[in-house]
Design a protein around this motif. Structure first.
Motif, PDB file in Angstrom:
ATOM      1  N   LEU A 266       0.832  -1.082  -0.252  1.00 49.59           N
ATOM      2  CA  LEU A 266      -0.092   0.160   0.214  1.00 49.59           C
ATOM      3  C   LEU A 266       0.934   1.398  -0.083  1.00 49.59           C
ATOM      4  CD1 LEU A 266      -2.504  -1.262   2.404  1.00 49.59           C
ATOM      5  CD2 LEU A 266      -2.860  -1.024   0.330  1.00 49.59           C
ATOM      6  N   THR A 267       2.163   1.301   0.903  1.00 54.15           N
ATOM      7  CA  THR A 267       3.015   2.567   0.978  1.00 54.15           C
ATOM      8  C   THR A 267       3.648   2.415  -0.363  1.00 54.15           C
ATOM      9  OG1 THR A 267       4.585   1.066   1.582  1.00 54.15           O
ATOM     10  CG2 THR A 267       3.069   2.449   3.345  1.00 54.15           C
ATOM     11  N   GLU A 268       3.540   1.761  -1.242  1.00 57.07           N
ATOM     12  CA  GLU A 268       4.643   1.912  -2.487  1.00 57.07           C
ATOM     13  C   GLU A 268       3.476   2.312  -3.653  1.00 57.07           C
ATOM     14  OE1 GLU A 268       6.782   1.072  -4.276  1.00 57.07           O
ATOM     15  OE2 GLU A 268       8.386   0.047  -2.985  1.00 57.07           O
ATOM     16  N   LYS A 269       2.337   2.162  -3.385  1.00 54.99           N
ATOM     17  CA  LYS A 269       1.251   2.572  -3.985  1.00 54.99           C
ATOM     18  C   LYS A 269       0.562   3.722  -3.857  1.00 54.99           C
ATOM     19  CE  LYS A 269      -2.716   0.415  -5.363  1.00 54.99           C
ATOM     20  NZ  LYS A 269      -1.959   0.010  -6.614  1.00 54.99           N
ATOM     21  N   ILE A 270       1.041   4.751  -2.785  1.00 57.78           N
ATOM     22  CA  ILE A 270       0.205   5.491  -1.957  1.00 57.78           C
ATOM     23  C   ILE A 270       1.538   6.435  -2.108  1.00 57.78           C
ATOM     24  CG2 ILE A 270       0.517   7.539  -0.115  1.00 57.78           C
ATOM     25  CD1 ILE A 270      -0.893   5.579   1.457  1.00 57.78           C
ATOM     26  N   ASP A 271       3.588   6.721  -2.698  1.00 57.03           N
ATOM     27  CA  ASP A 271       3.983   6.618  -3.403  1.00 57.03           C
ATOM     28  C   ASP A 271       3.399   7.060  -4.531  1.00 57.03           C
ATOM     29  OD1 ASP A 271       5.681   6.921  -0.877  1.00 57.03           O
ATOM     30  OD2 ASP A 271       6.693   5.837  -1.272  1.00 57.03           O
ATOM     31  N   GLY A 272       3.914   5.871  -5.835  1.00 54.53           N
ATOM     32  CA  GLY A 272       3.217   6.197  -7.093  1.00 54.53           C
ATOM     33  C   GLY A 272       2.369   7.552  -6.979  1.00 54.53           C
ATOM     34  N   TYR A 273       1.086   7.520  -6.490  1.00 57.68           N
ATOM     35  CA  TYR A 273      -0.189   8.092  -7.200  1.00 57.68           C
ATOM     36  C   TYR A 273       0.525  10.170  -7.035  1.00 57.68           C
ATOM     37  CZ  TYR A 273      -3.559   4.805  -7.250  1.00 57.68           C
ATOM     38  OH  TYR A 273      -4.068   3.786  -7.799  1.00 57.68           O
ATOM     39  N   HIS A 274       1.466   9.856  -5.236  1.00 55.54           N
ATOM     40  CA  HIS A 274       2.367  11.280  -5.037  1.00 55.54           C
ATOM     41  C   HIS A 274       3.448  11.793  -5.762  1.00 55.54           C
ATOM     42  CE1 HIS A 274       1.783  12.514  -1.132  1.00 55.54           C
ATOM     43  NE2 HIS A 274       0.996  11.469  -0.635  1.00 55.54           N
ATOM     44  N   GLU A 275       3.500  10.854  -6.624  1.00 56.11           N
ATOM     45  CA  GLU A 275       4.615  10.939  -7.894  1.00 56.11           C
ATOM     46  C   GLU A 275       3.932  11.799  -8.659  1.00 56.11           C
ATOM     47  OE1 GLU A 275       6.685   8.384  -8.525  1.00 56.11           O
ATOM     48  OE2 GLU A 275       7.752   8.262  -7.226  1.00 56.11           O
ATOM     49  N   GLU A 276       2.286  11.243  -9.475  1.00 58.32           N
ATOM     50  CA  GLU A 276       1.624  11.116 -10.228  1.00 58.32           C
ATOM     51  C   GLU A 276       0.810  12.846 -10.141  1.00 58.32           C
ATOM     52  OE1 GLU A 276      -0.695   7.220 -10.997  1.00 58.32           O
ATOM     53  OE2 GLU A 276       0.792   6.661 -11.622  1.00 58.32           O
ATOM     54  N   THR A 277       0.706  12.737  -8.654  1.00 60.37           N
ATOM     55  CA  THR A 277       0.001  14.116  -8.491  1.00 60.37           C
ATOM     56  C   THR A 277       0.863  15.316  -8.709  1.00 60.37           C
ATOM     57  OG1 THR A 277      -1.214  13.292  -6.629  1.00 60.37           O
ATOM     58  CG2 THR A 277      -1.058  15.052  -6.474  1.00 60.37           C
TER      59      THR A 277
END
Length: 393
Positions: A307-318
């Motif tokens: 889940l934290t890997e997914k959160i990191d990815g969404y932060h980058e995309e944001t």
């Protein structure tokens, strides 16, 4: 300002902001006009086309039959098999063949007496629920395309199908999680699902695709949160049961329940960490892992890593979207990230402490507010969130 107030209310429902007042909120499904149009599920050759209404009715019948075991009554497995084959198998096989394999194997195992009936009933029940979650996601995509095309009636019909699935499948499961985790008011998963559906309905009426896509994340990720916390909770029950000397068959049944819920979200989780998900599937598979070897701390860590890997990815995309001045996309990516943060709240409190968990949640709310304004300074606040989550990765 109006839009910001609206989004703030969504965060309130999802548990990002502090509760205001002590009024009890209900989880009654939002009122909606019933439409005669229902989604038809694609099926395999030889199996008649089935409407969503048929599928939900059959699921309710199957679940009622399976639940007889709770009262010590015999399950009519022939009825379950026939009902599944005639009205659900075609749709499940088309949408998620791996789920059909689990359900069909469970039914075959009961018939051959190679599988415990309680284990089988959990695999069938939770497997079908996981199918409906995947169907919900594809129906959301249909609704989104309809809103984009300005086809309000089609969007409304698709959302009506999601509301029906929520009422029959998702909200009852969410309410169980609310009860087991003590979630009330703004923390309630059932309330968050309903608030998401209401916001989607409003966005369709307003023909606002940007708001629709943000609200869609509240609905979808709240259902996801329910399934994730269910699987996580069974890991704790299994470990506690082993210590208490609970019968191994009962513990295997709980493994099967966790496995069934994991089926719904494993593909998404694998987008964060494939290896972690592969290990999770092994731990919940009673044919590969004994109940005594299921450790809550390990299971919680594996979920948190993905889940934290997914959160990191969404932060980058944001941030990338903000730099392109694409605020609509940034809002959606940020909402996804924050919904996963909300889902992890019990783990944040358990691993990082309640004070740090509250700081992360407050930062997530502040970060979204900056994203919504298109403020590039959102990156700094976003970094505070991902840095705080780093110990879980």
């Amino acid at each position: 300002m109006k839009k910001r107030l609206k989004v703030a209310s969504l965060f309130m429902t999802a548990g990002l902001l502090a509760a205001c007042g002590n009024s009890e909120e209900t989880t009654t499904a939002p009122k909606k006009e019933k439409t005669e149009q229902t989604s038809e599920t694609k099926t395999n050759a030889g199996i008649a086309a089935t409407t969503l209404k048929d599928e939900l009715t059959i699921f309710s019948s199957i679940k009622a039959e399976l639940d007889k075991a709770k009262e010590g009554q015999a399950i009519d497995w022939k009825m379950v098999q026939t009902s599944y084959d005639s009205k659900l198998k075609g749709g499940v096989t088309t949408a998620a063949p791996e789920i059909d394999e689990v359900i069909s194997s469970a039914l075959a195992g009961v018939e051959s007496k190679d599988l415990d009936e309680n284990v089988a009933r959990q695999l069938v029940d939770k497997g079908i629920q996981s199918y409906f979650y995947k169907l919900q996601k594809s129906t959301q995509a249909t609704a989104e395309e309809a809103v984009k095309a300005g086809k309000t009636d089609e969007a409304t019909a698709a959302l009506s199908d999601i509301q029906d699935m929520s009422e029959t499948v998702f909200i009852p499961t969410a309410e169980k999680r609310d009860a087991s985790y003590g979630f009330k008011n703004e923390d309630s998963i059932g309330q968050a699902i309903n608030s998401g559906l209401t916001a989607q309905e409003e966005a369709i009426t307003a023909k606002n695709i940007a708001d629709f896509n943000v609200a869609k994340q509240l609905t979808d990720k709240s259902i996801y949160r329910s399934f994730y916390l269910a699987a996580l909770g069974y890991a704790q029950k299994i470990e506690d049961g082993v210590k208490a000397g609970t019968d191994e068959k009962e513990l295997q049944m709980e493994q099967a329940e966790g496995y069934g819920f994991l089926l719904a979200i494993e593909e998404s989780l694998a987008g964060g960490d494939e290896e972690a998900v592969a290990t999770l599937k092994e731990r919940y598979d009673f044919s590969k892992t004994k109940p005594a070897d299921v450790k809550f701390k390990e299971i919680e860590s594996l979920f948190a890593k993905a889940l934290t890997e997914k959160i990191d990815g969404y932060h980058e995309e944001t941030q990338e979207a903000l730099e392109k001045k694409d605020i609509d996309t940034a809002r959606v990516e940020a909402m996804e990230a924050n919904m996963f943060v909300i889902a992890m709240k019990p783990t944040l409190e358990n691993r990082l402490g309640k004070e740090t968990a509250q700081t992360v949640l407050a930062d997530a709310s502040a970060w979204y507010a900056l994203v919504e304004k298109g403020d590039l300074k959102a990156e700094k606040t976003g970094d505070q969130i991902t840095d705080a989550l780093e110990p879980l990765n």
